[in-house]
Design a protein around this motif. Structure first.
Motif, PDB file in Angstrom:
ATOM      1  N   ASP A 148       1.096  -1.025  -0.319  1.00 23.66           N
ATOM      2  CA  ASP A 148      -0.118  -0.173   0.007  1.00 23.66           C
ATOM      3  C   ASP A 148       1.051   1.241  -0.072  1.00 23.66           C
ATOM      4  N   ALA A 149       0.129   2.500  -0.299  1.00 24.33           N
ATOM      5  CA  ALA A 149       1.043   3.486   0.553  1.00 24.33           C
ATOM      6  C   ALA A 149       1.627   4.120   1.295  1.00 24.33           C
ATOM      7  N   PRO A 150       2.312   4.159   1.703  1.00 28.96           N
ATOM      8  CA  PRO A 150       2.909   4.736   3.413  1.00 28.96           C
ATOM      9  C   PRO A 150       2.037   5.937   3.828  1.00 28.96           C
ATOM     10  N   THR A 151       0.807   6.881   2.599  1.00 34.34           N
ATOM     11  CA  THR A 151       0.389   7.458   3.861  1.00 34.34           C
ATOM     12  C   THR A 151      -0.944   7.424   3.379  1.00 34.34           C
ATOM     13  N   HIS A 152      -1.649   7.291   4.833  1.00 29.57           N
ATOM     14  CA  HIS A 152      -3.199   7.194   4.759  1.00 29.57           C
ATOM     15  C   HIS A 152      -4.088   7.262   3.388  1.00 29.57           C
ATOM     16  N   PRO A 153      -4.825   6.435   3.148  1.00 27.44           N
ATOM     17  CA  PRO A 153      -5.048   7.194   1.623  1.00 27.44           C
ATOM     18  C   PRO A 153      -6.725   7.402   2.247  1.00 27.44           C
ATOM     19  N   LEU A 154      -6.626   7.832   3.351  1.00 26.65           N
ATOM     20  CA  LEU A 154      -8.661   7.986   3.732  1.00 26.65           C
ATOM     21  C   LEU A 154      -8.534   9.384   4.653  1.00 26.65           C
TER      22      LEU A 154
END
Length: 329
Positions: A309-315
């Motif tokens: 997943d991407a390191p930054t929280h997607p939500l």
């Protein structure tokens, strides 16, 4: 948090029957036997290490560290006896050296606030970052974090990163006398003394070898389990994964590979998890949105070199329930 998925009458009846049976049990003997065997195996392996090949000592030692950590997780959830004091005493021996059990107990139980799962500020076991914290990381930090989004990067860099970040945070907490940090570390140092005495003066094992050949790879094995354990999704129940058909690592992780079952019923002992999952597989899979991996080989096939997943929280930060602050989980 509910102990079981709501709405399944058979599962609820089974849960009540298990609670009644557990109240009648003073000791869960499978777990206590495994605890005794793990400590006995560690003592024997370290004592006789000089007479054994390194290619035997290192992998067996790493597996024992992994199993011991899995047992610590089991014991912080109220096993194998009804005595919290005895359970803690059994769990606090720091075979991995670096992590105080009491600190792990506090942070892990916070991770069981399911409505906060994966939130980078409220879930202490989250691997996600806020946009602001990500921007503050330097290029080396961003590289190391991004590398750990792949399974290979997590295995190679994960232990050093996790231990380093944890120690840095704890050092600040001890310096500032925040919360119970000083009390926890005073106790941890006392618990370390007999372990280090055994390793250095009785077993005469090189501590550098113990850390690099046993503790580090043992921590890497644990990170296989946690790597794809949670994923940020808008629905809370779809954030927790299931890894099926894990015939080798599953027992080593005390079946915490069936992680959605553990979050639904955190007081269930490890040896009851597979049968509960088999009996109610369709419900667990439906409720977690089909976040199921065939095995850890399947996890490796998908994510060995590809980011999970991407390191930054997607939500962004998940909204707090009405009337509830982040410290009221």
């Amino acid at each position: 948090m509910t102990d079981i998925p709501a709405g399944d009458a058979r599962l609820e009846r089974g849960a009540e029957a298990f609670r009644a049976a557990r109240r009648a049990l003073a000791v869960e003997w499978p777990t206590l036997t495994l605890v005794a065997g793990t400590y006995a195996g560690w003592l024997a392996l370290t004592y006789f290490h000089a007479a054994l090949p390194v290619l035997v000592v290192a992998p067996l030692g790493a597996l024992l560290i992994t199993l011991h950590s899995s047992l610590q997780h089991e014991m912080l959830h109220g096993h194998p006896t009804r005595s919290r004091r005895l359970n803690r005493a059994l769990a606090t021996v720091p075979l991995s050296l670096w992590l105080p059990f009491e600190s792990y107990r506090i942070t892990h139980l916070l991770d069981h606030r399911d409505e906060r799962l994966t939130d980078p500020l409220d879930d202490p076991e989250s691997r996600y970052w806020t946009d602001e914290d990500w921007a503050r990381l330097g290029p080396i930090g961003r590289f190391l974090v991004a590398a750990q989004q792949t399974l290979l990067g997590r295995l190679v860099f994960g232990p050093a990163w996790s231990i380093g970040c944890y120690w840095a945070g704890e050092a600040r907490a001890v310096w500032r006398n925040e919360g119970p940090a000083r009390r926890i570390w005073r106790a941890h140092v006392l618990h370390l003394v007999p372990v280090l005495f055994w390793l250095v003066f009785v077993a005469k094992m090189d501590l550098v070898f113990y850390v690099l050949a046993i503790v580090y790879p043992g921590t890497s094995i644990l990170l296989i389990r946690s790597f794809a354990e949670h994923r940020a999704e808008s629905s809370v129940v779809e954030r927790t994964a299931i890894v099926e058909k894990s015939h080798l690592l599953g027992p080593l992780f005390l079946f915490n590979n069936l992680h959605a079952v553990h979050h639904a019923w955190p007081t269930l002992p490890w040896y009851e998890i597979p049968s509960l999952y088999r009996d109610h597989r369709a419900r667990f899979v439906a409720e977690n949105g089909g976040l199921v991996y065939h095995s850890y080989l399947d996890v490796a096939r998908r994510f060995l070199l590809t980011p999970h997943d991407a390191p930054t929280h997607p939500l962004g930060r998940a909204p707090l329930p009405e009337g509830r602050g982040p410290d009221q989980g």
